[in-house]
Design a protein around this motif. Sequence first.
Motif, PDB file in Angstrom:
ATOM      1  N   SER A  51      15.628  11.337  -5.694  1.00  0.00           N
ATOM      2  CA  SER A  51      16.010  11.296  -4.285  1.00  0.00           C
ATOM      3  C   SER A  51      15.517  12.515  -3.525  1.00  0.00           C
ATOM      4  O   SER A  51      15.322  12.464  -2.326  1.00  0.00           O
ATOM      5  N   ALA A  52      15.359  13.621  -4.242  1.00  0.00           N
ATOM      6  CA  ALA A  52      15.031  14.885  -3.572  1.00  0.00           C
ATOM      7  C   ALA A  52      13.526  15.111  -3.504  1.00  0.00           C
ATOM      8  O   ALA A  52      12.782  14.737  -4.400  1.00  0.00           O
ATOM      9  N   SER A  53      13.107  15.712  -2.425  1.00  0.00           N
ATOM     10  CA  SER A  53      11.713  16.111  -2.256  1.00  0.00           C
ATOM     11  C   SER A  53      11.724  17.587  -1.885  1.00  0.00           C
ATOM     12  O   SER A  53      12.593  18.008  -1.127  1.00  0.00           O
ATOM     13  N   PRO A  54      10.862  18.398  -2.401  1.00  0.00           N
ATOM     14  CA  PRO A  54       9.764  18.071  -3.322  1.00  0.00           C
ATOM     15  C   PRO A  54      10.285  17.811  -4.736  1.00  0.00           C
ATOM     16  O   PRO A  54      11.380  18.211  -5.092  1.00  0.00           O
ATOM     17  N   TYR A  55       9.428  17.151  -5.519  1.00  0.00           N
ATOM     18  CA  TYR A  55       9.790  16.736  -6.863  1.00  0.00           C
ATOM     19  C   TYR A  55       8.685  17.132  -7.825  1.00  0.00           C
ATOM     20  O   TYR A  55       7.500  17.034  -7.511  1.00  0.00           O
ATOM     21  N   SER A  56       9.078  17.555  -9.028  1.00  0.00           N
ATOM     22  CA  SER A  56       8.107  17.869 -10.078  1.00  0.00           C
ATOM     23  C   SER A  56       8.433  17.052 -11.316  1.00  0.00           C
ATOM     24  O   SER A  56       9.555  17.121 -11.823  1.00  0.00           O
ATOM     25  N   LEU A  64       5.937  18.299  -5.682  1.00  0.00           N
ATOM     26  CA  LEU A  64       5.161  17.447  -4.785  1.00  0.00           C
ATOM     27  C   LEU A  64       6.095  16.787  -3.771  1.00  0.00           C
ATOM     28  O   LEU A  64       7.195  16.365  -4.132  1.00  0.00           O
ATOM     29  N   PRO A  65       5.661  16.653  -2.509  1.00  0.00           N
ATOM     30  CA  PRO A  65       6.489  15.927  -1.550  1.00  0.00           C
ATOM     31  C   PRO A  65       6.464  14.430  -1.866  1.00  0.00           C
ATOM     32  O   PRO A  65       5.394  13.859  -2.079  1.00  0.00           O
ATOM     33  N   VAL A  66       7.637  13.823  -1.940  1.00  0.00           N
ATOM     34  CA  VAL A  66       7.748  12.406  -2.274  1.00  0.00           C
ATOM     35  C   VAL A  66       8.804  11.737  -1.405  1.00  0.00           C
ATOM     36  O   VAL A  66       9.662  12.394  -0.845  1.00  0.00           O
ATOM     37  N   LEU A  88       5.454   4.244 -13.921  1.00  0.00           N
ATOM     38  CA  LEU A  88       5.481   3.393 -12.739  1.00  0.00           C
ATOM     39  C   LEU A  88       6.498   4.002 -11.789  1.00  0.00           C
ATOM     40  O   LEU A  88       7.637   4.238 -12.176  1.00  0.00           O
ATOM     41  N   TRP A  89       6.083   4.308 -10.568  1.00  0.00           N
ATOM     42  CA  TRP A  89       6.990   4.844  -9.555  1.00  0.00           C
ATOM     43  C   TRP A  89       7.225   3.748  -8.518  1.00  0.00           C
ATOM     44  O   TRP A  89       6.289   3.275  -7.880  1.00  0.00           O
ATOM     45  N   LEU A  90       8.482   3.355  -8.368  1.00  0.00           N
ATOM     46  CA  LEU A  90       8.860   2.280  -7.457  1.00  0.00           C
ATOM     47  C   LEU A  90       9.596   2.856  -6.252  1.00  0.00           C
ATOM     48  O   LEU A  90      10.638   3.498  -6.427  1.00  0.00           O
ATOM     49  N   PRO A  91       9.078   2.655  -5.042  1.00  0.00           N
ATOM     50  CA  PRO A  91       9.783   3.187  -3.872  1.00  0.00           C
ATOM     51  C   PRO A  91      11.167   2.546  -3.742  1.00  0.00           C
ATOM     52  O   PRO A  91      11.333   1.351  -3.992  1.00  0.00           O
ATOM     53  N   LYS A  92      12.157   3.360  -3.375  1.00  0.00           N
ATOM     54  CA  LYS A  92      13.520   2.835  -3.241  1.00  0.00           C
ATOM     55  C   LYS A  92      13.715   2.059  -1.951  1.00  0.00           C
ATOM     56  O   LYS A  92      14.629   1.244  -1.852  1.00  0.00           O
ATOM     57  N   LYS A  93      12.879   2.323  -0.959  1.00  0.00           N
ATOM     58  CA  LYS A  93      12.968   1.557   0.288  1.00  0.00           C
ATOM     59  C   LYS A  93      11.581   1.470   0.908  1.00  0.00           C
ATOM     60  O   LYS A  93      10.680   2.231   0.572  1.00  0.00           O
ATOM     61  N   ASP A  94      11.424   0.506   1.795  1.00  0.00           N
ATOM     62  CA  ASP A  94      10.168   0.315   2.528  1.00  0.00           C
ATOM     63  C   ASP A  94       8.957   0.074   1.623  1.00  0.00           C
ATOM     64  O   ASP A  94       7.858   0.544   1.902  1.00  0.00           O
ATOM     65  N   TRP A  95       9.158  -0.674   0.517  1.00  0.00           N
ATOM     66  CA  TRP A  95       8.023  -1.028  -0.329  1.00  0.00           C
ATOM     67  C   TRP A  95       7.106  -1.947   0.465  1.00  0.00           C
ATOM     68  O   TRP A  95       7.555  -2.915   1.086  1.00  0.00           O
ATOM     69  N   ASN A  96       5.816  -1.659   0.459  1.00  0.00           N
ATOM     70  CA  ASN A  96       4.859  -2.463   1.225  1.00  0.00           C
ATOM     71  C   ASN A  96       4.373  -3.696   0.459  1.00  0.00           C
ATOM     72  O   ASN A  96       3.502  -4.425   0.931  1.00  0.00           O
ATOM     73  N   GLY A  97       4.922  -3.950  -0.723  1.00  0.00           N
ATOM     74  CA  GLY A  97       4.566  -5.132  -1.498  1.00  0.00           C
ATOM     75  C   GLY A  97       3.307  -4.969  -2.334  1.00  0.00           C
ATOM     76  O   GLY A  97       2.825  -5.937  -2.912  1.00  0.00           O
ATOM     77  N   ARG A  98       2.805  -3.737  -2.427  1.00  0.00           N
ATOM     78  CA  ARG A  98       1.543  -3.509  -3.151  1.00  0.00           C
ATOM     79  C   ARG A  98       1.730  -2.528  -4.303  1.00  0.00           C
ATOM     80  O   ARG A  98       2.572  -1.646  -4.251  1.00  0.00           O
ATOM     81  N   LEU A  99       0.881  -2.689  -5.304  1.00  0.00           N
ATOM     82  CA  LEU A  99       0.847  -1.807  -6.458  1.00  0.00           C
ATOM     83  C   LEU A  99      -0.524  -1.148  -6.513  1.00  0.00           C
ATOM     84  O   LEU A  99      -1.542  -1.831  -6.420  1.00  0.00           O
TER      85      LEU A  99
END
Length: 163
Positions: A51-56, A64-66, A88-99
Amino acid sequence: MRAMWVSRVLAAFAAVQILSVGNVQAAAPGSCESVVALRLPKTTLATQSVSASPYSPSAEISPLPVAPFCRVAGTSQPASGSRVGFELWLPKKDWNGRLKMFGNGGYSSALPYAEMAAHVKQGYAVLGTDTGHSGDAPDFASDNPEALIDWSYRAVHTAMLNA
């Protein structure tokens, strides 16, 4: 005429490959941790909710900002003597439907975390693999022919199927 026949055979082969992945079940909507309940053949999974940015991802990587995402780390063993790591990193919100899948370059096994972080911020699910080995030199394959197969094509194929 021969070219048309070859095209049809290749198309049929591709269709069989795509349709043969039917034994994988989709995850029910839920938390990041629910991903580990998936039953993927010869694969183990672990998750981390970020949940936090930046993340390592590790102490060796600069933060890194995420955007908030679910980090899924997996290991597959598609053949005896084979071990393919992937994330595999999956966005928690606003996924654009692409991999998007990112490569390593040469013999590198390092995951491209900077590219993964930049694209997860844009709403992409992102994927990287260690190509079935550790390090940056070709000596990984000297005593393990399966590692060479992993590096040449199987790691990318396995990571994509699991994603």
